[in-house]
Design an enzyme around this catalytic site. Structure first.
Site, short mmCIF file in Angstrom:
data_model
loop_
_atom_site.label_atom_id
_atom_site.label_comp_id
_atom_site.label_asym_id
_atom_site.label_seq_id
_atom_site.Cartn_x
_atom_site.Cartn_y
_atom_site.Cartn_z
N ASP A 38 0.86 -1.19 0.00
CA ASP A 38 0.00 0.00 0.00
C ASP A 38 0.89 1.23 0.00
O ASP A 38 1.97 1.21 0.60
CB ASP A 38 -0.88 0.00 1.27
CG ASP A 38 -2.17 0.76 1.10
OD1 ASP A 38 -3.24 0.16 1.23
OD2 ASP A 38 -2.11 1.99 0.83
N ASP A 65 4.36 2.54 -4.26
CA ASP A 65 3.48 3.07 -5.29
C ASP A 65 3.60 2.12 -6.49
O ASP A 65 4.65 2.04 -7.13
CB ASP A 65 3.94 4.49 -5.65
CG ASP A 65 3.11 5.08 -6.78
OD1 ASP A 65 2.23 4.38 -7.31
OD2 ASP A 65 3.37 6.25 -7.13
N PHE A 87 -6.66 -4.16 -4.89
CA PHE A 87 -7.63 -3.16 -4.41
C PHE A 87 -7.12 -1.74 -4.62
O PHE A 87 -7.87 -0.79 -4.41
CB PHE A 87 -7.81 -3.28 -2.89
CG PHE A 87 -8.38 -4.56 -2.39
CD1 PHE A 87 -9.74 -4.78 -2.41
CD2 PHE A 87 -7.56 -5.55 -1.87
CE1 PHE A 87 -10.27 -5.95 -1.91
CE2 PHE A 87 -8.07 -6.72 -1.37
CZ PHE A 87 -9.44 -6.93 -1.39
N SER A 131 -16.54 -3.08 -9.52
CA SER A 131 -17.65 -2.42 -8.84
C SER A 131 -18.93 -2.55 -9.64
O SER A 131 -18.89 -2.64 -10.88
CB SER A 131 -17.30 -0.94 -8.69
OG SER A 131 -18.44 -0.17 -8.37
N THR A 133 -20.62 -0.28 -10.34
CA THR A 133 -20.66 0.93 -11.16
C THR A 133 -20.45 0.59 -12.65
O THR A 133 -20.85 1.36 -13.53
CB THR A 133 -19.63 1.97 -10.66
OG1 THR A 133 -19.93 3.23 -11.20
CG2 THR A 133 -18.20 1.60 -11.01
N TYR A 155 -13.90 7.49 -12.69
CA TYR A 155 -13.61 6.39 -11.75
C TYR A 155 -14.20 5.08 -12.29
O TYR A 155 -13.52 4.06 -12.38
CB TYR A 155 -14.20 6.71 -10.36
CG TYR A 155 -14.52 5.48 -9.55
CD1 TYR A 155 -13.49 4.75 -8.95
CD2 TYR A 155 -15.83 5.01 -9.41
CE1 TYR A 155 -13.77 3.60 -8.23
CE2 TYR A 155 -16.12 3.87 -8.69
CZ TYR A 155 -15.09 3.16 -8.11
OH TYR A 155 -15.37 2.02 -7.41
N LYS A 159 -12.62 1.21 -13.97
CA LYS A 159 -13.01 -0.18 -13.66
C LYS A 159 -13.36 -0.93 -14.95
O LYS A 159 -12.93 -2.07 -15.16
CB LYS A 159 -14.20 -0.21 -12.70
CG LYS A 159 -13.93 0.40 -11.32
CD LYS A 159 -12.97 -0.43 -10.51
CE LYS A 159 -12.66 0.17 -9.16
NZ LYS A 159 -11.51 -0.43 -8.48
N LEU A 206 -23.25 6.64 2.15
CA LEU A 206 -24.33 6.75 3.14
C LEU A 206 -23.94 6.26 4.54
O LEU A 206 -24.14 6.99 5.52
CB LEU A 206 -25.55 5.97 2.61
CG LEU A 206 -26.78 6.01 3.51
CD1 LEU A 206 -27.26 7.43 3.76
CD2 LEU A 206 -27.91 5.18 2.87
N PHE A 224 -30.79 12.21 -0.15
CA PHE A 224 -30.81 12.74 -1.52
C PHE A 224 -31.95 12.15 -2.34
O PHE A 224 -31.76 11.16 -3.04
CB PHE A 224 -29.46 12.45 -2.20
CG PHE A 224 -28.28 13.06 -1.51
CD1 PHE A 224 -28.35 14.35 -0.99
CD2 PHE A 224 -27.08 12.36 -1.39
CE1 PHE A 224 -27.25 14.92 -0.35
CE2 PHE A 224 -25.97 12.93 -0.77
CZ PHE A 224 -26.06 14.21 -0.24
N ARG A 237 -30.31 0.31 -2.52
CA ARG A 237 -28.99 -0.28 -2.82
C ARG A 237 -28.88 -1.65 -2.17
O ARG A 237 -29.65 -2.01 -1.29
CB ARG A 237 -27.86 0.62 -2.27
CG ARG A 237 -27.79 2.02 -2.87
CD ARG A 237 -27.33 1.98 -4.31
NE ARG A 237 -27.17 3.33 -4.87
CZ ARG A 237 -28.16 4.05 -5.41
NH1 ARG A 237 -29.39 3.56 -5.48
NH2 ARG A 237 -27.91 5.25 -5.90
N GLY A 300 -26.29 12.17 -10.84
CA GLY A 300 -25.66 10.89 -11.21
C GLY A 300 -26.24 9.68 -10.49
O GLY A 300 -25.92 8.55 -10.83
#
Ligand code: UD1
Length: 345
Positions: A38, A65, A87, A131, A133, A155, A159, A206, A224, A237, A300
């Site tokens: 990490d 890195d 990750f 994800s 997403t 982002y 992915k 959240l 929201f 979700r 979004g």
């Protein structure tokens, strides 16, 4: 989970982060040897002390890195891991819209340098932190692994792109095994209360927002949108306990030992939970009242997002087993014991 004879060494890139640190524990409990990598750009070194306290042993740690190819290759020469879980990456949706180049540069470079080092070292098992997403354009729920991928933020595109890189790599190298794990919404913490989610600044997600209201760091929750086509009008979700998610990685590693090629799996519970349902479950589990205010929709956001998790059960033999009450209890246990997050070290 089945114990293995010889401790298989696994490089956990981003292992000091929220999901990474819980996965280190799950690996330890399943008999793997986790080596943590990490750069600590979004985590603190004190996570390592906490992991040691829970596991009763220290973990090898490299502050590195991954965008640096030479150092990354050197790491493989030193450790010769059997597999890699990746990750490490930037993950704030809003920030990625403001700084797209930083997101593409970091998330893609680190992955490419990691994969190149693996290739040179002959390491061919890779588990990737993807994800939900990536299902950007899909509105029909539940989401299935065959649904088309697309995205709405830089982002998210990193992915989608990394998934494609892995698919291409598996076509070129028939002995390579890549497992794409598409996470839904991880919450909760290890029941020890020693590790958990520790966002920098005001939380975007959240659950950390709720726990910071409960602990008095924030005044009230801003909900929201209450005009979504959902049972109570708030967003729905698929919240999953981070320890269940972590165990999904152990199952994926086992799978990568007996498979080649690229496969994607949803890691979720399959249960849709609304913002208000989560707030009420948290209030019940914690005994804390969460003041809230209804606001307009967040740009979004979508109405609903939940998984069909059956493929992971069928192929990986994994299924989430912790319920919403446990998720809320463990999130609260972490936050109340660590109101300021991890200590600086
Ligand atoms: C967000 C990210 C997603 C990422 C995921 C990781 C966005 C647009 N999407 O998803 O790319 O993979 O986190 O966990 O940021 N909510 C409130 N008040 C708050 C915060 C959230 O009402 O202060 C609502 C949201 O409108 C949503 C639900 O709570 O309905 C969950 O939000 P969040 O935790 O941010 O997760 P996602 O939107 O699913």
């Amino acid at each position: 989970m089945q114990k293995i004879e010889k401790r298989e060494k696994v490089l956990v890139c981003g292992g000091a982060g929220y999901i990474g640190s819980h996965t280190v524990l799950a690996l330890e409990r399943a008999g793997f040897e986790a080596v943590i990598v990490d750069d600590l750009s979004n985590s603190k070194a004190s996570v390592l002390d906490r992991l040691q306290q829970i596991a009763g042993r220290s973990f090898k740690f490299y502050r590195l890195d991954l965008c640096k190819p030479r150092e990354t290759l050197e790491l493989f020469r030193q450790e010769s891991p059997a597999a890699v879980i990746h990750f490490a990456g930037y993950k704030a949706v809003g920030e990625s819209v403001e700084k797209p180049l930083m997101y593409y540069r970091n998330n893609l470079d680190s992955t490419l340098s990691l994969l190149e080092a693996m290739q040179k070292a002959g390491c061919r098992r890779f588990v990737f932190s993807s994800s939900a997403t990536v299902y950007g354009g899909v509105t029909r729920m539940p989401l299935h692994e065959d649904d088309p991928t697309s995205c709405t933020s830089p982002y998210g595109w990193t992915k989608v792109m990394i998934e494609q890189i892995l698919r291409d790599l598996c076509v070129a190298d028939k002995a390579f095994s890549a497992v794409l794990l598409r996470y839904f919404n991880p919450i909760g913490a290890d029941p020890s209360g020693l590790i958990g989610e520790d966002p920098q600044g005001i939380p975007n997600n959240l659950m950390p927002y709720i726990t910071q209201v409960a602990v008095g760091k924030l005044d009230k929750l801003h909900v929201f949108g209450k005009d979504y086509p959902t049972p109570d009008g708030t967003g729905v979700r698929d919240y999953i306990h981070v320890s269940d998610l972590a165990e999904g990685h152990v199952a994926a590693l086992d799978f990568s030992r007996r498979s080649v090629g690229c496969r994607a799996f949803n890691l979720g519970t399959g249960q849709g939970v609304s913002v208000l349902e989560l707030v009420h479950a948290f209030e019940k589990a914690s005994g804390q009242k969460i003041p809230l205010q209804i606001e307009g929709r967040r740009a979004g956001d979508i109405a609903e997002c939940y998984a069909d998790p059956s493929l992971a059960e069928e192929v990986l033999g994994w299924k989430a087993c912790r319920d919403l009450e446990e998720m809320c209890r463990d999130s609260w246990n972490w936050q109340k014991n660590n109101p300021g997050g991890f200590p600086e070290s």
